[in-house]
Design a protein around this motif. Structure first.
Motif, PDB file in Angstrom:
ATOM      1  N   ASP A   1     -50.203  58.261  18.347  1.00  0.00           N
ATOM      2  CA  ASP A   1     -51.322  58.201  17.409  1.00  0.00           C
ATOM      3  C   ASP A   1     -51.812  56.770  17.235  1.00  0.00           C
TER       4      ASP A   1
ATOM      5  N   GLN B   1     -54.264  67.774  11.057  1.00  0.00           N
ATOM      6  CA  GLN B   1     -55.668  67.395  10.867  1.00  0.00           C
ATOM      7  C   GLN B   1     -56.555  68.068  11.913  1.00  0.00           C
TER       8      GLN B   1
ATOM      9  N   ARG C   1     -53.908  55.984  20.203  1.00  0.00           N
ATOM     10  CA  ARG C   1     -55.189  56.697  20.199  1.00  0.00           C
ATOM     11  C   ARG C   1     -56.170  56.102  19.200  1.00  0.00           C
ATOM     12  N   LYS C   2     -55.633  55.502  18.127  1.00  0.00           N
ATOM     13  CA  LYS C   2     -56.507  54.849  17.161  1.00  0.00           C
ATOM     14  C   LYS C   2     -57.275  53.710  17.804  1.00  0.00           C
TER      15      LYS C   2
ATOM     16  N   VAL D   1     -58.192  59.399   9.708  1.00  0.00           N
ATOM     17  CA  VAL D   1     -57.165  58.642  10.424  1.00  0.00           C
ATOM     18  C   VAL D   1     -57.026  57.247   9.840  1.00  0.00           C
TER      19      VAL D   1
ATOM     20  N   LEU E   1     -59.247  70.590  10.487  1.00  0.00           N
ATOM     21  CA  LEU E   1     -60.619  70.060  10.447  1.00  0.00           C
ATOM     22  C   LEU E   1     -61.470  70.512  11.627  1.00  0.00           C
TER      23      LEU E   1
ATOM     24  N   PHE F   1     -67.978  67.895  17.934  1.00  0.00           N
ATOM     25  CA  PHE F   1     -67.551  69.056  17.158  1.00  0.00           C
ATOM     26  C   PHE F   1     -68.786  69.813  16.692  1.00  0.00           C
TER      27      PHE F   1
ATOM     28  N   ALA G   1     -63.035  60.833  11.892  1.00  0.00           N
ATOM     29  CA  ALA G   1     -61.814  60.101  12.236  1.00  0.00           C
ATOM     30  C   ALA G   1     -61.608  58.880  11.339  1.00  0.00           C
TER      31      ALA G   1
ATOM     32  N   ASN H   1     -54.480  57.441  27.164  1.00  0.00           N
ATOM     33  CA  ASN H   1     -54.347  57.803  25.737  1.00  0.00           C
ATOM     34  C   ASN H   1     -53.536  59.083  25.571  1.00  0.00           C
TER      35      ASN H   1
ATOM     36  N   ALA I   1     -60.552  65.835  19.546  1.00  0.00           N
ATOM     37  CA  ALA I   1     -59.862  65.547  18.288  1.00  0.00           C
ATOM     38  C   ALA I   1     -58.681  64.611  18.525  1.00  0.00           C
ATOM     39  N   MET I   2     -57.916  64.896  19.587  1.00  0.00           N
ATOM     40  CA  MET I   2     -56.734  64.067  19.843  1.00  0.00           C
ATOM     41  C   MET I   2     -57.131  62.649  20.208  1.00  0.00           C
ATOM     42  N   SER I   3     -58.212  62.521  20.981  1.00  0.00           N
ATOM     43  CA  SER I   3     -58.590  61.184  21.433  1.00  0.00           C
ATOM     44  C   SER I   3     -59.019  60.311  20.262  1.00  0.00           C
ATOM     45  N   LEU I   4     -59.411  60.943  19.146  1.00  0.00           N
ATOM     46  CA  LEU I   4     -59.788  60.157  17.970  1.00  0.00           C
ATOM     47  C   LEU I   4     -58.581  59.783  17.116  1.00  0.00           C
ATOM     48  N   GLY I   5     -57.410  60.277  17.511  1.00  0.00           N
ATOM     49  CA  GLY I   5     -56.200  59.921  16.781  1.00  0.00           C
ATOM     50  C   GLY I   5     -55.840  60.891  15.676  1.00  0.00           C
ATOM     51  N   LEU I   6     -56.510  62.039  15.592  1.00  0.00           N
ATOM     52  CA  LEU I   6     -56.134  63.033  14.577  1.00  0.00           C
ATOM     53  C   LEU I   6     -54.773  63.610  14.938  1.00  0.00           C
ATOM     54  N   ASN I   7     -53.928  63.834  13.926  1.00  0.00           N
ATOM     55  CA  ASN I   7     -52.652  64.466  14.231  1.00  0.00           C
ATOM     56  C   ASN I   7     -52.814  65.994  14.225  1.00  0.00           C
TER      57      ASN I   7
END
Lengths: 258, 439
Positions: free
Chosen positions: A90, B345, A93-94, A122, B349, A106, A118, A65, B336-342
C-alpha cells in the motif's frame, strides 16, 4: 528542448534509483513471462517500453506496483522492497500512479469524486482540500468543466486525461502508463500524449508502455525493447531508432515505422 | 486514364435541417395498428387476448365488488339459506376479523403498541427508501439500531431482567472483543487506535442495547405466542430482508476469498442451505436449534423461524451478489488497487456499489420471494397472516361458502400490494441510477 536534455542525460551514480528491478522472474503457471529482468530507473527518468504483444512489457510495469506478483528476484520502488507485506504494498501504491489502457475510471462516481476518492480515503485529506487539488489537476489536463459529469459521458481521450489527473491527485513520485493511447480513436491520441509530454517536462519519473514512437523520440531518456519476457535492447531513443542493434528490434521497428 | 478528372465534385454548403417524422407513425390509430393489428398473426392474438379478458375479468369484478357483501356481523349475510348473498365475496368477514388478521391474539388492551411499531416501521422504511430524504445516514442509525430496540421493547414489553451474572459475562465478553480487535490489528500491522475504537464501539453499542432492553418501562409483557397476523408477517419479512442482504454480501465475498477456510465455510453454508427446502430449515430451526444450545438457554419460538428464514434468504442473496461481483471488470479492482485503496475500501467504495447496482433486480427478486415465503412459518405453529385467515375460515360463526375465497383474496391482495410495491420501487431506483451514468 526536452529532446536535447534527454540526450545529454548521463548516468549519475549518485542519483538514488526510483525503481530497481534485480533478476526479476515471473511465471503464469508453467509459462515464463518475465525472464531475468534487470532495470534501474533513476529519478526523473522517462522510459518508454515497446515490444510485440505478449512480450511481457505490461506485466513488467504491473509488477512495479504489485498488480502482478513476481516469483523471483527483487523489486525496489522508491527504497521500499515489494514483498508479501500488504502494508508495504500500500505504501508503494501511494507513491506510484498508474494509467491503464482502458482508463479504469469508476463509472458510478463523478469525475471529481473519481479524483478525490483516493486522497480522501488513502491520504486522509480533508474533502475540501482534496477537491481543490482535484480541480487543480483537472484544470491541468484541461477538463475542469467536466468535473461533475460521469465518466460515461466523456470521450475516450477525456476519460484518459481524467485517469491521469486521478493518479496525479495522489502526488505520486512515479507514473506508470500501460498503453495509455491504444484504446483511443486516432483523433484523441494527441490530447493524451500532450498531457504526458507536459508531465515529462516537469520531471516526473515515468515508465510508459506505448507504441507511439513520436512520443518516445520526444521525451524518452531510454527506450526499452522487450521480447519473450526479456529486455532485448535498451538505448537512448536516437540510437535506438537510428541504429538498432538486435535483429529482432530491427524487424519490429520496420513493422511499426512504415 | 485518370478517373479523377471525370468525377463530379460535390461539396455540401449547408446542413440539412432535421425533419419531423411522417404523421403515420404517430397518434393513437398508428399506435393501435402498429401494436395490436400489425399482421394477421398479431391480429388473431389480439382478438384471443381480448376474448380471454372478457371471459375472466367481468366475473372477477362481479365477485369481488358488485355482488360482494360489505357489512354484517355474522355468517347470515353471506349465506343464501339465511337470507344473505353468497355469490360474491364476503368482505364483512374480513371487516369483522381484521383485528385478528392484523394482531393475531396480541393482548387487546396492548394493541396500541403494535400500531406504534407499524408507524415506526413505516417511518424507517420511508426514511431509508426515499432517496431525497434528509439525513439518510441518521435514518440508517434509526432503522438498524434504534428501531429494532424500540420494536423489541414495544412488542414484548422489554424489561428482560438480566441477572448480575449476565452483566459480568457481558463485561468479560466485551473485553474479549476489544482484545480480539487489538490482536487482529497487531497481526495486520495497522495502528492500534482505530481497532480499539471499533472494538469499543461495538461493545458500547451492544451494551447500550442490552441496558435498554433490560430497563423497565412499565409495559405489560406480551409473549410471542400471542403475536400473529400481519404483525408477524411484516416482522419476519423485515428481519429476513434486513439480515439477508449484509449476511449475503459477507457470504459472497467469503466465497470469492483467497483464504481456503473462509471460502470453504461460505461454500458449505450456501450450498447446504440452498440444497434443502425452507420448510426443512424451519423445522430444523424449531426443533433442532434448542438441542444444540445448553439446557438453560431457550430460544424464543418466534425467534427460531426468524433466524431460519434470515439464514435461508442470505444463502440465496449470497449467490445473487456473487453474480454482481463476477460481472465486475478486473480493471475496476486494478484501478482501485493502483490508487492504494486497501481491500475493505476497495470493496465498500468501488466494487460493491457497482456490483449491487447490477443485481438490484436479483436482490429484489429474492426479497419478494422471501416476503411470500414468510407464510411458511405457519408450519412451525407461528400465526402469520395466512395462518390467521386459515384459523378464522373454520370459525363456525362465519361458516359460509364464500368465506374461504374471500379470505385468500384478502391475503393475495395484501401480498400483492407489498411485492408489487417492492418491484416498482426497484425499477425506480434502477432508472434513477442509470440516468446519472449512461455509457
Amino acid at each position: 528542448m526536452t529532446a536535447q536534455t534527454v540526450q545529454t542525460a548521463v548516468i549519475d551514480p549518485k542519483a538514488e534509483s526510483a525503481i530497481q528491478l534485480i533478476d526479476v522472474h515471473k511465471w503464469y503457471g508453467e509459462f515464463h513471462v518475465l525472464r531475468d529482468i534487470n532495470l534501474n530507473v533513476r529519478r526523473s527518468e522517462r522510459i518508454v517500453i515497446c515490444g510485440p504483444s505478449g512480450s511481457g512489457k505490461s506485466t513488467m510495469i504491473r509488477c512495479i506496483n504489485r498488480l502482478e506478483e513476481h516469483q523471483k528476484g527483487r523489486i525496489i520502488v522508491d527504497g521500499t522492497e515489494l514483498t508479501n507485506d500488504l502494508k508495504r504494498i500500500d505504501e508503494v501504491r501511494k507513491d506510484v500512479g498508474m494509467v491503464f489502457q482502458h482508463f479504469n475510471l469508476f463509472p458510478h462516481l463523478t469525475i471529481l469524486e473519481n479524483c478525490t476518492l483516493a486522497p480522501i480515503w488513502v491520504k486522509k485529506m480533508p474533502k475540501k482540500e482534496a477537491e481543490e487539488v482535484a480541480m487543480h489537476y483537472l484544470t491541468r489536463v484541461k477538463i475542469p468543466e467536466q468535473a461533475n459529469k460521469y465518466p460515461g459521458q466523456l470521450s475516450g481521450g477525456q476519460q484518459q486525461r481524467v485517469a491521469i489527473a486521478r493518479s496525479l491527485c495522489m502526488s505520486p513520485k512515479i507514473m506508470l502508463f500501460d498503453e495509455p493511447t491504444s484504446a483511443l480513436d486516432p483523433e484523441m491520441v494527441k490530447e493524451v500524449l500532450d498531457t504526458m509530454v507536459g508531465l515529462a517536462e516537469e520531471g516526473m519519473t515515468m515508465l510508459c508502455v506505448t507504441h507511439e514512437m513520436g512520443f518516445a523520440r520526444q521525451v524518452a531518456d531510454r527506450v526499452i525493447f522487450m521480447d519473450y519476457g526479456q529486455i532485448v535492447e535498451m538505448n537512448t531513443p536516437d540510437e535506438f531508432f537510428k541504429n538498432p542493434q538486435h535483429e529482432r528490434t530491427k524487424l519490429f521497428l520496420s513493422q511499426i515505422l512504415h | 486514364m485518370s478517373t479523377a478528372v471525370d468525377m463530379p465534385r460535390f461539396v455540401r454548403a449547408q446542413q440539412v435541417e432535421a425533419l419531423p417524422p411522417p404523421s403515420l407513425t404517430r397518434g393513437p390509430i398508428a399506435w393501435v395498428r402498429e401494436n395490436l393489428f400489425s399482421g394477421p398473426f398479431n391480429t388473431v392474438l389480439t382478438l384471443v387476448v381480448f376474448y380471454l379478458l372478457y371471459v375472466s375479468v367481468p366475473p372477477l369484478v362481479k365477485f369481488l365488488f358488485i355482488d360482494a357483501v360489505w357489512s354484517g356481523t355474522d355468517r347470515a349475510v353471506c349465506r343464501a339459506d339465511m337470507g344473505g348473498s353468497e355469490s360474491g365475496a364476503c368482505w364483512a368477514f374480513i371487516r369483522d376479523k381484521i383485528n385478528y388478521f392484523t394482531y393475531g391474539s396480541y393482548t387487546v388492551s396492548e394493541r396500541w403498541r403494535v400500531n406504534i411499531f407499524f408507524a415506526l416501521l413505516a417511518i424507517g422504511v420511508v426514511w431509508l427508501l426515499w432517496l431525497k430524504a434528509p439525513r439518510r445516514d441518521l435514518g440508517a442509525v434509526y432503522f438498524f439500531w434504534l428501531f429494532p430496540i424500540a420494536s423489541y421493547i414495544l412488542l414484548t414489553g422489554g424489561n428482560a431482567t438480566f441477572s448480575g451474572r449476565f452483566w459480568l459475562g457481558f463485561l468479560i465478553f466485551g473485553a474479549l472483543v476489544i482484545a480480539f480487535f487489538a490482536f487482529v490489528a497487531a497481526i495486520l500491522k495497522v495502528s492500534l487506535r482505530p481497532a480499539l475504537i471499533i472494538g469499543g464501539g461495538i461493545v458500547g453499542v451492544v451494551g447500550v442495547t442490552l441496558a435498554l432492553v433490560d430497563m423497565d418501562f412499565g409495559l405489560a409483557h406480551v409473549p410471542t405466542s400471542l403475536w400473529g397476523g400481519i404483525l408477524v408477517t411484516l416482522l419476519v419479512a423485515t428481519v429476513g430482508i434486513v439480515f439477508s442482504l449484509p449476511f449475503g454480501i459477507v457470504l459472497a465475498l467469503g466465497r470469492r476469498s483467497k483464504l481456503p477456510i473462509v471460502r470453504m465455510a461460505s461454500v458449505i453454508f450456501i450450498e447446504f442451505v440452498r440444497g434443502v427446502p425452507l420448510i426443512t430449515v424451519l423445522i430444523m430451526a424449531n426443533t433442532m436449534l434448542p438441542l444444540f444450545l445448553p439446557g438453560d438457554i431457550t430460544v424464543d419460538r418466534l425467534l427460531r423461524p426468524l433466524i431460519g428464514t434470515a439464514l435461508f434468504a442470505s444463502a440465496y442473496m449470497a449467490e445473487v451478489v456473487r453474480g454482481g461481483l463476477q460481472a465486475m471488470p478486473k480493471g475496476q479492482y486494478e484501478g482501485a488497487m493502483s490508487l492504494g485503496l486497501n481491500y475493505p475500501q476497495m470493496m465498500i467504495l468501488i466494487i460493491l456499489p457497482q456490483a449491487l447496482r447490477i443485481v438490484i433486480p436479483g436482490i429484489v427478486n429474492t426479497f419478494i420471494g422471501l416476503f411470500k415465503d414468510t407464510s411458511l412459518v405457519a408450519i412451525v405453529g407461528i400465526f402469520d397472516l395466512v395462518k390467521t385467515i386459515e384459523a378464522s375460515r373454520i370459525d363456525p360463526n362465519w361458516a359460509a361458502p364464500s368465506i374461504g375465497l374471500t379470505g385468500y383474496a384478502f391475503a393475495a391482495l395484501f401480498y400483492f400490494i407489498f411485492c408489487f410495491g417492492m418491484s416498482r420501487y426497484s425499477l425506480g431506483v434502477e432508472r434513477r441510477l442509470a440516468s446519472g451514468q449512461k455509457r
